[in-house]
Design a protein around this motif. Sequence first.
Motif, PDB file in Angstrom:
ATOM      1  N   ARG A 336       1.805 -72.599   7.503  1.00  0.00           N
ATOM      2  CA  ARG A 336       1.645 -72.016   8.459  1.00  0.00           C
ATOM      3  C   ARG A 336       0.985 -71.342   6.734  1.00  0.00           C
ATOM      4  O   ARG A 336       0.778 -70.140   7.170  1.00  0.00           O
ATOM      5  N   SER A 337       2.242 -70.871   6.009  1.00  0.00           N
ATOM      6  CA  SER A 337       2.630 -69.762   4.841  1.00  0.00           C
ATOM      7  C   SER A 337       1.609 -70.233   3.880  1.00  0.00           C
ATOM      8  O   SER A 337       0.752 -69.319   3.462  1.00  0.00           O
ATOM      9  N   LEU A 338       1.359 -71.501   4.035  1.00  0.00           N
ATOM     10  CA  LEU A 338      -0.233 -71.446   3.021  1.00  0.00           C
ATOM     11  C   LEU A 338      -1.480 -71.585   3.795  1.00  0.00           C
ATOM     12  O   LEU A 338      -2.850 -71.897   2.329  1.00  0.00           O
ATOM     13  N   GLY A 339      -1.458 -71.283   4.478  1.00  0.00           N
ATOM     14  CA  GLY A 339      -2.835 -70.947   5.414  1.00  0.00           C
ATOM     15  C   GLY A 339      -3.047 -71.690   6.273  1.00  0.00           C
ATOM     16  O   GLY A 339      -4.318 -71.830   6.339  1.00  0.00           O
ATOM     17  N   MET A 340      -2.556 -72.462   6.949  1.00  0.00           N
ATOM     18  CA  MET A 340      -2.666 -73.564   7.530  1.00  0.00           C
ATOM     19  C   MET A 340      -3.265 -72.919   9.398  1.00  0.00           C
ATOM     20  O   MET A 340      -2.525 -71.976   9.200  1.00  0.00           O
ATOM     21  N   THR A 341      -4.213 -73.215   9.500  1.00  0.00           N
ATOM     22  CA  THR A 341      -4.479 -72.905  10.775  1.00  0.00           C
ATOM     23  C   THR A 341      -3.367 -74.117  11.791  1.00  0.00           C
ATOM     24  O   THR A 341      -2.916 -74.409  11.716  1.00  0.00           O
ATOM     25  N   GLN A 342      -3.591 -73.216  13.566  1.00  0.00           N
ATOM     26  CA  GLN A 342      -2.328 -73.836  14.195  1.00  0.00           C
ATOM     27  C   GLN A 342      -3.059 -75.144  14.925  1.00  0.00           C
ATOM     28  O   GLN A 342      -2.433 -75.698  14.524  1.00  0.00           O
ATOM     29  N   LYS A 343      -4.301 -75.236  14.869  1.00  0.00           N
ATOM     30  CA  LYS A 343      -4.482 -76.480  14.770  1.00  0.00           C
ATOM     31  C   LYS A 343      -4.658 -77.660  14.140  1.00  0.00           C
ATOM     32  O   LYS A 343      -3.702 -78.251  14.466  1.00  0.00           O
ATOM     33  N   GLY A 344      -4.420 -76.817  12.363  1.00  0.00           N
ATOM     34  CA  GLY A 344      -4.327 -77.986  11.836  1.00  0.00           C
ATOM     35  C   GLY A 344      -2.850 -78.683  11.676  1.00  0.00           C
ATOM     36  O   GLY A 344      -2.067 -79.304  11.737  1.00  0.00           O
ATOM     37  N   VAL A 345      -1.777 -77.488  11.591  1.00  0.00           N
ATOM     38  CA  VAL A 345      -0.369 -77.362  11.822  1.00  0.00           C
ATOM     39  C   VAL A 345       0.190 -78.238  12.542  1.00  0.00           C
ATOM     40  O   VAL A 345       0.518 -79.120  12.625  1.00  0.00           O
ATOM     41  N   LEU A 346      -0.406 -78.287  13.949  1.00  0.00           N
ATOM     42  CA  LEU A 346       0.119 -79.149  15.371  1.00  0.00           C
ATOM     43  C   LEU A 346      -0.647 -80.451  14.824  1.00  0.00           C
ATOM     44  O   LEU A 346       0.603 -82.186  15.391  1.00  0.00           O
ATOM     45  N   ALA A 347      -1.466 -81.013  14.156  1.00  0.00           N
ATOM     46  CA  ALA A 347      -2.424 -82.669  13.843  1.00  0.00           C
ATOM     47  C   ALA A 347      -1.243 -83.075  12.619  1.00  0.00           C
ATOM     48  O   ALA A 347      -0.207 -83.820  12.609  1.00  0.00           O
ATOM     49  N   ALA A 348      -0.405 -82.057  11.772  1.00  0.00           N
ATOM     50  CA  ALA A 348       0.312 -82.211  10.686  1.00  0.00           C
ATOM     51  C   ALA A 348       1.671 -82.592  11.255  1.00  0.00           C
ATOM     52  O   ALA A 348       2.361 -83.630  10.859  1.00  0.00           O
ATOM     53  N   ALA A 349       1.789 -82.218  12.668  1.00  0.00           N
ATOM     54  CA  ALA A 349       3.314 -82.344  13.459  1.00  0.00           C
ATOM     55  C   ALA A 349       3.610 -83.558  13.666  1.00  0.00           C
ATOM     56  O   ALA A 349       4.610 -84.747  14.437  1.00  0.00           O
ATOM     57  N   VAL A 392     -10.603 -82.492  -1.705  1.00  0.00           N
ATOM     58  CA  VAL A 392      -8.993 -81.815  -1.658  1.00  0.00           C
ATOM     59  C   VAL A 392      -9.308 -80.547  -1.590  1.00  0.00           C
ATOM     60  O   VAL A 392      -9.638 -79.667  -2.190  1.00  0.00           O
ATOM     61  N   GLY A 393      -8.677 -79.741  -1.010  1.00  0.00           N
ATOM     62  CA  GLY A 393      -8.660 -78.068  -0.731  1.00  0.00           C
ATOM     63  C   GLY A 393      -9.771 -77.788   0.597  1.00  0.00           C
ATOM     64  O   GLY A 393     -10.255 -78.257   0.863  1.00  0.00           O
ATOM     65  N   PRO A 394      -9.105 -76.350   1.268  1.00  0.00           N
ATOM     66  CA  PRO A 394     -10.112 -75.887   2.007  1.00  0.00           C
ATOM     67  C   PRO A 394     -11.453 -76.040   1.760  1.00  0.00           C
ATOM     68  O   PRO A 394     -12.153 -75.655   3.376  1.00  0.00           O
ATOM     69  N   GLU A 395     -11.948 -76.095   0.872  1.00  0.00           N
ATOM     70  CA  GLU A 395     -13.406 -75.236   0.025  1.00  0.00           C
ATOM     71  C   GLU A 395     -14.114 -77.270   0.540  1.00  0.00           C
ATOM     72  O   GLU A 395     -15.183 -76.758   0.394  1.00  0.00           O
ATOM     73  N   ARG A 396     -13.442 -78.360   0.331  1.00  0.00           N
ATOM     74  CA  ARG A 396     -14.223 -79.349   0.431  1.00  0.00           C
ATOM     75  C   ARG A 396     -14.419 -79.811   1.958  1.00  0.00           C
ATOM     76  O   ARG A 396     -14.804 -81.456   2.041  1.00  0.00           O
ATOM     77  N   ARG A 397     -14.017 -79.347   2.574  1.00  0.00           N
ATOM     78  CA  ARG A 397     -13.111 -80.188   3.585  1.00  0.00           C
ATOM     79  C   ARG A 397     -15.105 -80.294   4.455  1.00  0.00           C
ATOM     80  O   ARG A 397     -15.941 -79.283   4.219  1.00  0.00           O
ATOM     81  N   ILE A 398     -15.657 -81.205   5.389  1.00  0.00           N
ATOM     82  CA  ILE A 398     -16.474 -81.465   5.421  1.00  0.00           C
ATOM     83  C   ILE A 398     -16.682 -81.647   6.857  1.00  0.00           C
ATOM     84  O   ILE A 398     -15.716 -82.660   7.870  1.00  0.00           O
ATOM     85  N   ARG A 399     -17.176 -81.129   7.465  1.00  0.00           N
ATOM     86  CA  ARG A 399     -17.122 -80.580   9.083  1.00  0.00           C
ATOM     87  C   ARG A 399     -18.710 -81.842   9.479  1.00  0.00           C
ATOM     88  O   ARG A 399     -19.446 -82.331   9.261  1.00  0.00           O
ATOM     89  N   ARG A 400     -18.224 -82.952  10.574  1.00  0.00           N
ATOM     90  CA  ARG A 400     -18.810 -83.625  11.101  1.00  0.00           C
ATOM     91  C   ARG A 400     -18.414 -83.710  12.294  1.00  0.00           C
ATOM     92  O   ARG A 400     -18.155 -83.159  13.001  1.00  0.00           O
ATOM     93  N   THR A 401     -19.474 -84.547  13.273  1.00  0.00           N
ATOM     94  CA  THR A 401     -19.869 -84.514  15.059  1.00  0.00           C
ATOM     95  C   THR A 401     -17.977 -85.656  15.146  1.00  0.00           C
ATOM     96  O   THR A 401     -17.451 -86.046  14.169  1.00  0.00           O
ATOM     97  N   ILE A 402     -17.925 -84.994  16.650  1.00  0.00           N
ATOM     98  CA  ILE A 402     -17.029 -85.657  16.883  1.00  0.00           C
ATOM     99  C   ILE A 402     -17.064 -87.511  16.683  1.00  0.00           C
ATOM    100  O   ILE A 402     -15.470 -88.176  16.190  1.00  0.00           O
ATOM    101  N   GLU A 403     -17.700 -87.960  16.884  1.00  0.00           N
ATOM    102  CA  GLU A 403     -17.920 -89.634  16.958  1.00  0.00           C
ATOM    103  C   GLU A 403     -17.714 -89.807  15.393  1.00  0.00           C
ATOM    104  O   GLU A 403     -16.832 -90.384  15.435  1.00  0.00           O
ATOM    105  N   ASP A 404     -18.247 -89.441  14.339  1.00  0.00           N
ATOM    106  CA  ASP A 404     -18.307 -89.435  13.425  1.00  0.00           C
ATOM    107  C   ASP A 404     -16.899 -89.478  12.430  1.00  0.00           C
ATOM    108  O   ASP A 404     -16.588 -90.279  11.546  1.00  0.00           O
ATOM    109  N   ARG A 405     -15.765 -88.612  12.967  1.00  0.00           N
ATOM    110  CA  ARG A 405     -15.013 -87.714  12.305  1.00  0.00           C
ATOM    111  C   ARG A 405     -13.818 -89.386  13.604  1.00  0.00           C
ATOM    112  O   ARG A 405     -12.860 -89.105  12.321  1.00  0.00           O
ATOM    113  N   PHE A 406     -14.242 -89.266  14.291  1.00  0.00           N
ATOM    114  CA  PHE A 406     -13.025 -90.453  14.664  1.00  0.00           C
ATOM    115  C   PHE A 406     -12.952 -92.265  13.733  1.00  0.00           C
ATOM    116  O   PHE A 406     -11.960 -92.309  13.618  1.00  0.00           O
ATOM    117  N   TYR A 407     -14.617 -92.235  13.664  1.00  0.00           N
ATOM    118  CA  TYR A 407     -14.151 -93.519  12.560  1.00  0.00           C
ATOM    119  C   TYR A 407     -14.453 -92.908  10.970  1.00  0.00           C
ATOM    120  O   TYR A 407     -13.790 -93.971  10.821  1.00  0.00           O
TER     121      TYR A 407
END
Length: 552
Positions: A336-349, A392-407
Amino acid sequence: MTAKRSIEKEIKAQRKVIRSLKKEIFGLDKSSKSSYIREFHSEMSGYRKICPKEEILERAACSDIVYFGDYHPLDASQKLALDLLGELKARGAKVVLALEMLYEYQQETLDRWMKGAMNEEEFLEAISYRSEWGFSWESYRRFFEAAKDPFVPVFGIDYEPRDQLRFIRRRDGMIARKIDSIRNFFPGHTILVVIGESHIASSHLPADVRKITGGCLKETTIVQNADEIYWKLLRKGRQDAEAVQVGAGRYCGLTASPMIKYQSYRRVIDLWTEGAECDIQTPSMGEMFDNILNFIVGGRGTLEVTVGEDWCEPVESVIPEIHCGTTYKSISAHLRSLGMTQKGVLAAAENLRHSGMSYIPAVNTMVIQRFDIICAAREAARFVLYAMRDEVGPERRIRRTIEDRFYAFIFEEALCTLGARLVNPVISCGGPGELFEAMGESGSVGVPLPGMTLAETRTVAAMLRYHIDREKTGGKMSTGKMKGIHRLGIRKRLWIVKALGWTLGEALYSGFHDGKVSLEELQVLFRERFDREGGATPLYLEWVRRLRPYRG
């Protein structure tokens, strides 16, 4: 690329890292050049045949003496010795345990501790464990625990001076006499000798024992992870072999790649020279990055990664920060101190609960709760994957559909499995996962997964079976039930993604070794960004169909 060329590329990538490791290690330790060590390596440079572990166990169970070559820094080495001890007892053998880790003169102290007359801390202080032995007590403690119930006599067999190689042949002679003394006190027992691997070359300790006893004892010798045997097996595509027979009654088991073996040695040296607070994770992770990068793109110098929005840096400039924590709470606070969202923290956990460590590309950080070699190799591959995707990094994240993200995540897990196999080919990296294990061969679920009820586990297992059935039959992948799988919460979805990713990754590795998958195709998969909507599913199905012979 032919199968032979594929494997040579893999070997070249490993050996490049190992050369650097051995230079670092043996710059401090000159013993590797001695005739005593060379004799051992010469004897373990080839093999007669590949054999199942059962063959070794059958011979060991009817032997008078079993020499087990212990690679002291490697936890997997002691685990194999413990498994051997358990198997001997289970087969009805009466066993005596003879350990190099203790001097013969420390026997009285050992007996007092085993009888409960002193506590563990007092025992370790009395035998000067840290200064006299110094390897992981957590690993070696297990021998004494295993010897308590049912009771197995335990003896220290070593003699001083331990740290001077020029006296090692004299030590062998003294140890041989001690083994003969144990044999006389315990006739009809199998003596399991756990001792440094170089001692058990046929002309070393075993020859001294034969000289004293008149050669009347049936003996079995077991070593592990001999470098030249490993390379020969890898060239034949038999890195999955459990063991090989080196000679009559002499065997080599496979539990770790040379890189993993030498990393364990270097970690111990670091602990000895720098103390318990030294950073042992960062060098190991760096070598795993290098191993995978050497194979995929020829090394660090050939890959650049976009930093921020519009400038590039060589990959060595963006090696991730490594953060170690003991609790989910402390790690979550750091993220969280690095700026991650709560959703991202939960996924990492959730990833941490699965493997104890996780690479998080959004903040380019490797978080470690517990260090495990197999999981470390997978997460090293994950960093390489995101670096090659330029994600790598927050600026490089790609937005994908739910199905594309799954695969896309399935491919991510598959390539992490492949990368981990490159680091340690002798072990199935991650195995079929607890989900497949919970399902069993029949497909029925009898035990719940960690953090789930039995009913929830059965639901997830049913979804996995449905997905696999649709793949096999060529059914539509856009049914309502399939969309429900794609939309599962992170905890349930992760079990399915990891299971499907593991099967695909193992198939990719096998296909590569058979020359059916080229290095160029693997490079394309590592660079695939899945930024074209609707492209992930057909690509997944294409590879599933192509690799069907390797997916069981």
